[in-house]
Design a protein around this motif. Sequence first.
Motif, short mmCIF file in Angstrom:
data_model
loop_
_atom_site.label_atom_id
_atom_site.label_comp_id
_atom_site.label_asym_id
_atom_site.label_seq_id
_atom_site.Cartn_x
_atom_site.Cartn_y
_atom_site.Cartn_z
N ALA A 142 0.78 -1.23 0.00
CA ALA A 142 0.00 0.00 0.00
C ALA A 142 0.81 1.27 0.00
N GLY A 143 2.11 1.18 -0.02
CA GLY A 143 2.89 2.41 0.00
C GLY A 143 2.84 3.07 1.37
N ILE A 152 -0.06 -5.11 4.76
CA ILE A 152 1.07 -6.04 4.66
C ILE A 152 1.91 -5.60 3.46
N ASP A 153 3.20 -5.38 3.68
CA ASP A 153 4.03 -4.90 2.58
C ASP A 153 5.48 -5.31 2.79
N THR A 154 6.16 -5.59 1.68
CA THR A 154 7.61 -5.75 1.73
C THR A 154 8.23 -4.46 2.28
N GLN A 283 12.45 -10.59 -2.11
CA GLN A 283 11.17 -10.43 -1.44
C GLN A 283 10.62 -11.82 -1.12
N THR A 284 10.11 -12.00 0.08
CA THR A 284 9.57 -13.31 0.47
C THR A 284 8.07 -13.31 0.24
N VAL A 310 2.40 -4.15 8.70
CA VAL A 310 3.32 -5.25 8.95
C VAL A 310 4.37 -5.26 7.84
N PRO A 311 5.59 -4.76 8.09
CA PRO A 311 6.64 -4.80 7.07
C PRO A 311 7.29 -6.18 7.02
#
Length: 325
Positions: A142-143, A152-154, A283-284, A310-311
């Motif tokens: 989501a930036g 939830i984002d890398t 990236q997982t 949640v990074p």
Amino acid sequence: MADVARLAGVSGQTVSRVANGRQNVDTITRARVQAAMRQLGYRPNGAARALRSGEFRSVGVIVFELSTFGTKSTLDAIATAATERGYSVNLMPVLAVSRQAVADAFARLAEQAVDGVIMMIEAWVLDEVELPVGLPVVVVHAGGGHYDHPVIDTDQVQGARQATEHLLELGHETVWHVGGPSISFAAKQRRESWQQTLRDHGRAVPPALTGDWSSTSGYEAGCRLAANPEVTAIFVANDQMALGVLRALHEHGRAVPDEVSVVGFDDMEEAAHFWPPLTTVRQTFSDIGRRSVDALIAEIRSVDHQHRRVPVPTSLIVRKSTAPR
């Protein structure tokens, strides 16, 4: 269900437990009930079950840019995690990213009886969309926006810093950048982190080049960079564009990594088989998919909603495309 119970010689409650996948039925009884189900052609009625439980065991996913590696990998991870948790997935592609298109996608999913929705749409659109009240939502990638939903984002900032610092530690004076499209918040975060990392180390910040995530756009940017003898290190915002950059450098006689070092982002499976094998930021996606589904199920089943970001950490995978200056 009553017919199955009579044929198997068990109670209706035991049939219900088997049909719902409960574990408190012994192996022999379960096998007898399942055999009766097959003989009678019995199938649990999902609609009736949803009326009793208030849960459809189905999640919707609204997504844009189906063709990109990151989107496909995240979708695969979401589908796997949802299946493992006993949920089906209803995919709703958005062909044009606009406020109305996203609102229409929500409306169509609401008509199809889903328990909640995972959003994979750029944040600048989400900022303008009024999401329906009462439908649990989790936002992926989501930036930098702030939402009343779990995000939830890398950790894009961490990944870009890892790539840039790796090249600086190899002795390169500065690092050039081929970024993703301007509408992408992931691309924006990677670009801003690259810039800030160079500033933090007291290095000049070259002008960034922009691609569209494709190998073709990476090749076009790579041709421009290859013509500049000052370029000795390049951080590319995804592996597909990095592949195009590698080709451009090769065609222009710029040896990798002897003259120019290149780092990508994603760690797609093919990255280990580029020539030279690509150093990249991993990236997982499996973790992103699992966390997204777990967060949505928690939203569906809880009244105490956890609206937090949640990074998901990244890691630098060093291969043969980078070397000391």
